[in-house]
Design an enzyme around this catalytic site. Structure first.
Site, PDB file in Angstrom:
ATOM      1  N   ASP A  18      -1.837 -26.711 -30.124  1.00  0.00           N
ATOM      2  CA  ASP A  18      -1.564 -27.758 -29.127  1.00  0.00           C
ATOM      3  C   ASP A  18      -1.168 -27.078 -27.825  1.00  0.00           C
ATOM      4  OD1 ASP A  18      -1.362 -30.268 -28.038  1.00  0.00           O
ATOM      5  OD2 ASP A  18       0.251 -30.961 -29.347  1.00  0.00           O
ATOM      6  N   ASP A  19      -1.268 -27.824 -26.703  1.00  0.00           N
ATOM      7  CA  ASP A  19      -1.030 -27.170 -25.410  1.00  0.00           C
ATOM      8  C   ASP A  19       0.424 -27.173 -24.986  1.00  0.00           C
ATOM      9  OD1 ASP A  19      -0.756 -29.875 -24.143  1.00  0.00           O
ATOM     10  OD2 ASP A  19      -2.883 -29.934 -24.673  1.00  0.00           O
ATOM     11  N   TYR A  68      -3.214 -27.863 -19.192  1.00  0.00           N
ATOM     12  CA  TYR A  68      -3.433 -29.200 -19.741  1.00  0.00           C
ATOM     13  C   TYR A  68      -4.075 -30.209 -18.797  1.00  0.00           C
ATOM     14  CZ  TYR A  68      -1.968 -33.926 -21.077  1.00  0.00           C
ATOM     15  OH  TYR A  68      -1.945 -35.248 -21.346  1.00  0.00           O
ATOM     16  N   CYS A  78       8.825 -25.072 -14.972  1.00  0.00           N
ATOM     17  CA  CYS A  78       9.212 -25.889 -16.127  1.00  0.00           C
ATOM     18  C   CYS A  78       9.448 -25.010 -17.358  1.00  0.00           C
ATOM     19  CB  CYS A  78       8.197 -26.991 -16.393  1.00  0.00           C
ATOM     20  SG  CYS A  78       6.510 -26.467 -16.349  1.00  0.00           S
ATOM     21  N   CYS A 133       0.356 -24.955  -9.912  1.00  0.00           N
ATOM     22  CA  CYS A 133       0.970 -25.502 -11.132  1.00  0.00           C
ATOM     23  C   CYS A 133       0.329 -24.929 -12.402  1.00  0.00           C
ATOM     24  CB  CYS A 133       0.811 -27.016 -11.113  1.00  0.00           C
ATOM     25  SG  CYS A 133       1.298 -27.821 -12.633  1.00  0.00           S
ATOM     26  N   CYS A 174       9.978 -31.244 -13.599  1.00  0.00           N
ATOM     27  CA  CYS A 174       9.114 -30.845 -12.486  1.00  0.00           C
ATOM     28  C   CYS A 174       9.508 -31.617 -11.219  1.00  0.00           C
ATOM     29  CB  CYS A 174       7.662 -31.161 -12.830  1.00  0.00           C
ATOM     30  SG  CYS A 174       6.524 -30.786 -11.479  1.00  0.00           S
ATOM     31  N   ASN A 221      -1.567 -36.204  -3.270  1.00  0.00           N
ATOM     32  CA  ASN A 221      -1.311 -35.847  -4.661  1.00  0.00           C
ATOM     33  C   ASN A 221      -0.107 -34.936  -4.658  1.00  0.00           C
ATOM     34  OD1 ASN A 221      -1.434 -34.937  -7.328  1.00  0.00           O
ATOM     35  ND2 ASN A 221      -2.931 -33.350  -6.826  1.00  0.00           N
ATOM     36  N   GLY A 222       0.923 -35.274  -5.422  1.00  0.00           N
ATOM     37  CA  GLY A 222       2.076 -34.379  -5.501  1.00  0.00           C
ATOM     38  C   GLY A 222       3.374 -35.109  -5.326  1.00  0.00           C
ATOM     39  N   CYS A 247      -1.814 -37.394  -9.395  1.00  0.00           N
ATOM     40  CA  CYS A 247      -2.806 -38.258  -8.762  1.00  0.00           C
ATOM     41  C   CYS A 247      -4.029 -37.408  -8.464  1.00  0.00           C
ATOM     42  CB  CYS A 247      -2.282 -38.832  -7.443  1.00  0.00           C
ATOM     43  SG  CYS A 247      -0.836 -39.888  -7.627  1.00  0.00           S
ATOM     44  N   GLY A 293      -5.202 -40.266 -12.838  1.00  0.00           N
ATOM     45  CA  GLY A 293      -4.450 -41.467 -12.510  1.00  0.00           C
ATOM     46  C   GLY A 293      -5.241 -42.693 -12.870  1.00  0.00           C
ATOM     47  N   SER A 324      -7.447 -31.909 -25.246  1.00  0.00           N
ATOM     48  CA  SER A 324      -7.122 -30.821 -24.335  1.00  0.00           C
ATOM     49  C   SER A 324      -6.898 -29.481 -25.026  1.00  0.00           C
ATOM     50  CB  SER A 324      -5.888 -31.187 -23.507  1.00  0.00           C
ATOM     51  OG  SER A 324      -4.833 -31.522 -24.364  1.00  0.00           O
TER      52      SER A 324
HETATM   53  S1  SF4 Z   1       7.373 -27.215 -12.607  1.00  0.00           S
HETATM   54 FE1  SF4 Z   1       5.774 -27.053 -14.215  1.00  0.00          FE
HETATM   55  S2  SF4 Z   1       4.631 -28.982 -14.092  1.00  0.00           S
HETATM   56 FE2  SF4 Z   1       5.790 -28.771 -12.168  1.00  0.00          FE
HETATM   57  S3  SF4 Z   1       4.404 -27.743 -10.717  1.00  0.00           S
HETATM   58 FE3  SF4 Z   1       5.634 -26.147 -11.688  1.00  0.00          FE
HETATM   59  S4  SF4 Z   1       4.352 -25.536 -13.465  1.00  0.00           S
HETATM   60 FE4  SF4 Z   1       3.579 -27.506 -12.777  1.00  0.00          FE
END
Ligand code: SF4
Length: 490
Positions: A373-374, A270, A469, A264, A410, A131-132, A31, A57, A311
């Site tokens: 690609d990302d 991205y 991730c 993050c 995530c 946001n989150g 968001c 969003g 991106s």
């Molecule tokens: S798990 Fe990946 S997508 Fe989620 S906050 Fe951490 S880096 Fe970002």
């Protein structure tokens, strides 16, 4: 306005997130929030700010303004430009405002969950935008419901309002107590008729920055929104920090000790717009460096470099600069298929990609192509794009991904598929290469990513990034006896 009644798409902008959908196998943004304190045109500034955050969003937008004694607010389903018009904006008078653009997981796209959420409690009005994701929200919510709380929405954001309302302390202390009970990645804007509070989670997982415009203070999930309104960036909000703005001005406080800084990594890779800054680094430049690092780690001799729009274009330029292989527009995005375009059925997904993306035959025919690609999430789209290039005559297609393999879901506000759907969670790189039909496939290393964002020059662990991730090393507790929640904050 229901989804069915939304007008058909009439334009296409990077910041309206087109192409960031199921067809493109991309993660969904979380968001965006935008706050203003001390400006007579708070609502108009917020409108422009929220429009700059539209890519974060697309499902709903909202704005709440206070004139010091009462709230005025408006929320609706759709894009910022669809939700607000001149009349609605001019009815939102006041010098302090909080605004929100929202993405939600499917099936939960309801106006009652559109933010800012507005509450009345014993001390007056309270508006909340965030946001989150709060990992322990289901657990707190269950406990609150068992002790008598009645929730108005299915949004986890409501949890903080209940925690504040149940406290016997004055508003700022109550907010501190409430925030300290939350586990997750979040940026909060909390507004009463005489105060604006801004808070970041103790790891700084979700971005939020501060700027000045004359005597006013502005807050935004991304700095690109400050540029639009001509504000001067001051700094990012620090992990565990709580800013209090009221008639006495700005007070810097905190509700929690800062933990390991863990912004993050996918914001760098991205999510955020290339004209935004994160941690003092411009995103376009950081992505170019990702492409350069990729070239140093995984050079392949080729005739052209192309990026999957939009991106990955910055990284493709970086890869081309580093290798001396010319950058070309080998893939073009169709600008007139947007959010409201009729989504093809599963069987017609191939057609969906072709409608959104075209390979430029005269650029790639007879050429060895490096395709940047990302990220690869499920892997389904990568194969289709590789095949688009082959059908247009590319003799070789080498795929370079400017992030490490995405293996884990995530918990902090990014809507990810279950682990089993993440192609990298169960396949080797060679197996993935075969699956996407590439001549070669390489991913940027974690060290390369840290170096690209400038993290190697800082003392921060992992360059101050969350990389869970990729490496399964979550910066917070994520296990709450089966009551934890991953994905988006909806
Ligand atoms: S798990 Fe990946 S997508 Fe989620 S906050 Fe951490 S880096 Fe970002």
């Amino acid at each position: 306005m229901s989804n069915e009644m939304m007008p058909f798409w009439t334009g296409d902008y990077y910041n309206e997130g087109s192409g960031r959908d199921g067809i493109f196998d991309k993660l969904k943004e979380e968001c965006g929030v935008f706050g203003v304190f001390g400006h007579p045109e708070a609502a108009s500034l917020s409108y422009y700010g929220l429009h700059a955050l539209q890519h974060r969003g697309e499902e709903s937008a909202g704005l709440c303004v206070t004139n010091g004694t009462e709230f005025n607010y408006h929320r609706g389903m759709g894009l910022v430009k669809e939700v607000f018009d001149r009349d609605k904006l001019s009815s939102l008078q006041g010098e302090c405002s909080i605004g929100h653009v929202r993405y939600s997981t499917s099936g939960d796209s309801r106006l009652t969950n559109a933010q800012p959420l507005i509450f009345k409690y014993r001390d007056g009005d309270l508006a909340v935008a965030t946001n989150g994701n709060i990992v322990n929200a289901p657990k707190i919510r269950r406990e609150l419901e068992q002790s008598g709380s009645i929730f108005q929405t299915t949004s986890d954001t409501e949890v903080i309002a209940h925690l504040i309302a149940r406290s016997s302390k004055e508003f700022v202390e109550a907010a501190k107590d409430a925030l300290s009970q939350l586990v997750g990645g979040f940026a909060f804007l909390l507004m009463t008729n005489d105060k604006l509070l801004v808070a970041s989670d103790p790891n700084g997982l979700r971005p939020i920055s501060m700027a000045r415009l004359g005597d006013a203070y502005l807050f935004s999930s991304e700095t690109c929104a400050f540029e639009v309104v001509g504000a001067e960036i001051i700094r990012d909000i620090r992990p565990g920090e709580l800013l209090v703005l009221d008639a006495k001005g700005l007070r810097e406080d905190r509700y929690a000790e800062p933990q390991r800084k863990a912004l993050c990594a996918m914001e760098y890779i991205y999510f955020a717009r290339p004209d935004s800054d994160l941690n003092g680094s411009n995103l376009h430049s950081a992505r170019k460096r990702m492409g350069q690092m990729m070239a140093q780690e995984s050079f392949v001799d080729a005739d052209v470099v192309t990026g999957v729009p939009d991106s990955s274009i910055s990284a493709a330029i970086g890869y081309a600069e580093q290798t001396g292989i010319p950058y070309e527009l080998g893939l073009i995005k169709n600008k007139y298929t947007g959010r409201t375009f009729i989504q093809p059925s599963q069987e017609l997904r191939e057609l969906g990609v072709k409608m959104k993306l075209s390979a430029v035959r005269r650029v790639v025919e007879g050429k060895r192509v490096v395709m940047i690609d990302d990220s690869i999430v499920r892997g389904t789209t990568s194969r289709r794009i590789v095949n688009l290039l082959r059908e247009a005559g590319a003799t070789e297609v080498h795929v370079r991904i400017t992030s490490p393999p995405f293996k884990n879901p995530c918990f902090y506000g990014i809507d990810t598929p279950d682990r089993g759907e993440l192609i990298a969670s169960s396949r080797s790189i060679e197996e993935m290469r075969r699956e996407i039909n590439a001549d070669s496939l390489e991913f940027l290393s974690a060290e390369g990513l840290i170096q690209a964002v400038g993290g190697d020059n800082k003392d921060d662990y992992k360059g101050g990034m969350c990389m869970a991730c990729f490496d399964n090393d979550y910066p917070t507790r994520t296990d709450f006896n089966g009551e934890e929640k991953y994905g988006c904050i909806s």
